[in-house]
Every structure is written in structure tokens, then in C-alpha cells.
Design a protein around this motif. Structure first.
Motif, short mmCIF file in Angstrom:
data_model
loop_
_atom_site.label_atom_id
_atom_site.label_comp_id
_atom_site.label_asym_id
_atom_site.label_seq_id
_atom_site.Cartn_x
_atom_site.Cartn_y
_atom_site.Cartn_z
N LYS A 53 0.83 -1.21 0.00
CA LYS A 53 0.00 0.00 0.00
C LYS A 53 0.86 1.26 0.00
O LYS A 53 0.50 2.26 -0.63
CB LYS A 53 -0.96 -0.02 1.19
CG LYS A 53 -2.06 -1.04 1.02
CD LYS A 53 -3.01 -1.03 2.20
CE LYS A 53 -4.13 -2.04 1.99
NZ LYS A 53 -5.06 -2.07 3.12
N ALA A 54 2.01 1.21 0.68
CA ALA A 54 2.93 2.36 0.67
C ALA A 54 3.46 2.59 -0.74
O ALA A 54 3.59 3.74 -1.17
CB ALA A 54 4.07 2.13 1.66
N CYS A 55 3.76 1.51 -1.45
CA CYS A 55 4.23 1.64 -2.84
C CYS A 55 3.13 2.23 -3.73
O CYS A 55 3.41 3.09 -4.58
CB CYS A 55 4.66 0.29 -3.39
SG CYS A 55 6.18 -0.34 -2.66
N LEU A 56 1.91 1.78 -3.53
CA LEU A 56 0.80 2.31 -4.32
C LEU A 56 0.61 3.80 -4.04
O LEU A 56 0.39 4.59 -4.96
CB LEU A 56 -0.50 1.56 -4.02
CG LEU A 56 -0.59 0.12 -4.51
CD1 LEU A 56 -1.92 -0.49 -4.07
CD2 LEU A 56 -0.44 0.05 -6.02
N ALA A 57 0.69 4.17 -2.77
CA ALA A 57 0.51 5.58 -2.40
C ALA A 57 1.63 6.42 -3.00
O ALA A 57 1.39 7.53 -3.48
CB ALA A 57 0.49 5.73 -0.88
N GLY A 63 2.66 11.85 -9.50
CA GLY A 63 2.05 12.77 -10.44
C GLY A 63 1.55 14.05 -9.79
O GLY A 63 1.09 14.95 -10.46
N SER A 64 1.67 14.16 -8.47
CA SER A 64 1.15 15.34 -7.77
C SER A 64 2.26 16.33 -7.47
O SER A 64 3.43 16.09 -7.74
CB SER A 64 0.47 14.91 -6.46
OG SER A 64 1.44 14.46 -5.53
N ASP A 65 1.88 17.46 -6.85
CA ASP A 65 2.85 18.48 -6.47
C ASP A 65 3.50 18.19 -5.13
O ASP A 65 4.36 18.93 -4.68
CB ASP A 65 2.17 19.85 -6.40
CG ASP A 65 1.75 20.33 -7.78
OD1 ASP A 65 2.38 19.89 -8.77
OD2 ASP A 65 0.81 21.13 -7.86
N ASP A 66 3.10 17.11 -4.48
CA ASP A 66 3.65 16.76 -3.16
C ASP A 66 5.08 16.26 -3.34
O ASP A 66 5.33 15.25 -3.96
CB ASP A 66 2.79 15.68 -2.51
CG ASP A 66 3.22 15.36 -1.09
OD1 ASP A 66 4.10 16.07 -0.56
OD2 ASP A 66 2.67 14.39 -0.53
N SER A 67 6.04 16.98 -2.78
CA SER A 67 7.44 16.60 -2.95
C SER A 67 8.02 16.00 -1.68
O SER A 67 9.21 16.11 -1.43
CB SER A 67 8.26 17.81 -3.39
OG SER A 67 8.17 18.82 -2.40
N ASP A 68 7.22 15.36 -0.88
CA ASP A 68 7.68 14.75 0.37
C ASP A 68 8.31 13.40 0.05
O ASP A 68 7.66 12.37 0.07
CB ASP A 68 6.52 14.59 1.35
CG ASP A 68 6.99 14.03 2.68
OD1 ASP A 68 6.13 13.61 3.47
OD2 ASP A 68 8.20 14.01 2.94
N ASP A 69 9.59 13.40 -0.25
CA ASP A 69 10.30 12.18 -0.60
C ASP A 69 11.10 11.65 0.58
O ASP A 69 11.96 10.79 0.41
CB ASP A 69 11.24 12.42 -1.78
CG ASP A 69 10.47 12.67 -3.05
OD1 ASP A 69 11.04 13.33 -3.92
OD2 ASP A 69 9.33 12.22 -3.16
#
Length: 81
Positions: A53-57, A63-69
Motif C-alpha cells: 500500500k505504501a508503494c501504491l501511495a 504525479g502530484s505536487d507533493d514533494s515529500d520524498d
């Protein structure tokens, strides 16, 4: 392995095999299993399903603007799966 070792006969031997243990229900749902004697499905390897599920998320976030890597190094079980 401490709990596991209590099931080995004295002076006995064990065979240790490695393989994935994620269940698939009769309906094809990954990570669910209807165990004998139970009336509802339960999770069969919660850690593997959590990692999946973490991989899916993460794939959805790409594709989003969320850059929390940021990688959570404290969550070693999920990190090693």
C-alpha cells in the motif's frame, strides 16, 4: 526464532524455507484469507500488505505536487520489505 525453536524436538532438525506468504482470497483479494473455523477474512501478511500500500501511495504521489520524498529510516520493517 526463539518462539519457533520451542517447536523443534530435542536433538531434532528443522528445514527453513523462504518465500512470500501473502495470501490471496478465493475472490482474488490480495492479502486476505479465510482461515478454517473463522467466519470472516483476515490479513495474511500485514507487513507485506502495508509495504504494498505504501508503494501504491507513492506511485499516486509521483504525479502530484507533493514533494515529500523523505524516507522513514525508523520504520525498518517496512523499509526492508
Amino acid at each position: 526464532f526463539k518462539a519457533f525453536s520451542h517447536h523443534v524436538p530435542e536433538d531434532g532438525n528443522i528445514v527453513l524455507l523462504f518465500g512470500p506468504h501473502v495470501a490471496i482470497s478465493e475472490g482474488g483479494e490480495v492479502g486476505k484469507y479465510l482461515r478454517q473455523g473463522q467466519s470472516s477474512h483476515s490479513t495474511a501478511c500485514g507487513a507485506c500488505i502495508g509495504a504494498y500500500k505504501a508503494c501504491l501511495a507513492k506511485a499516486e504521489q509521483e504525479g502530484s505536487d507533493d514533494s515529500d520524498d523523505e524516507f522513514d529510516e525508523c520504520d525498518m520493517q517496512m523499509a526492508w520489505i
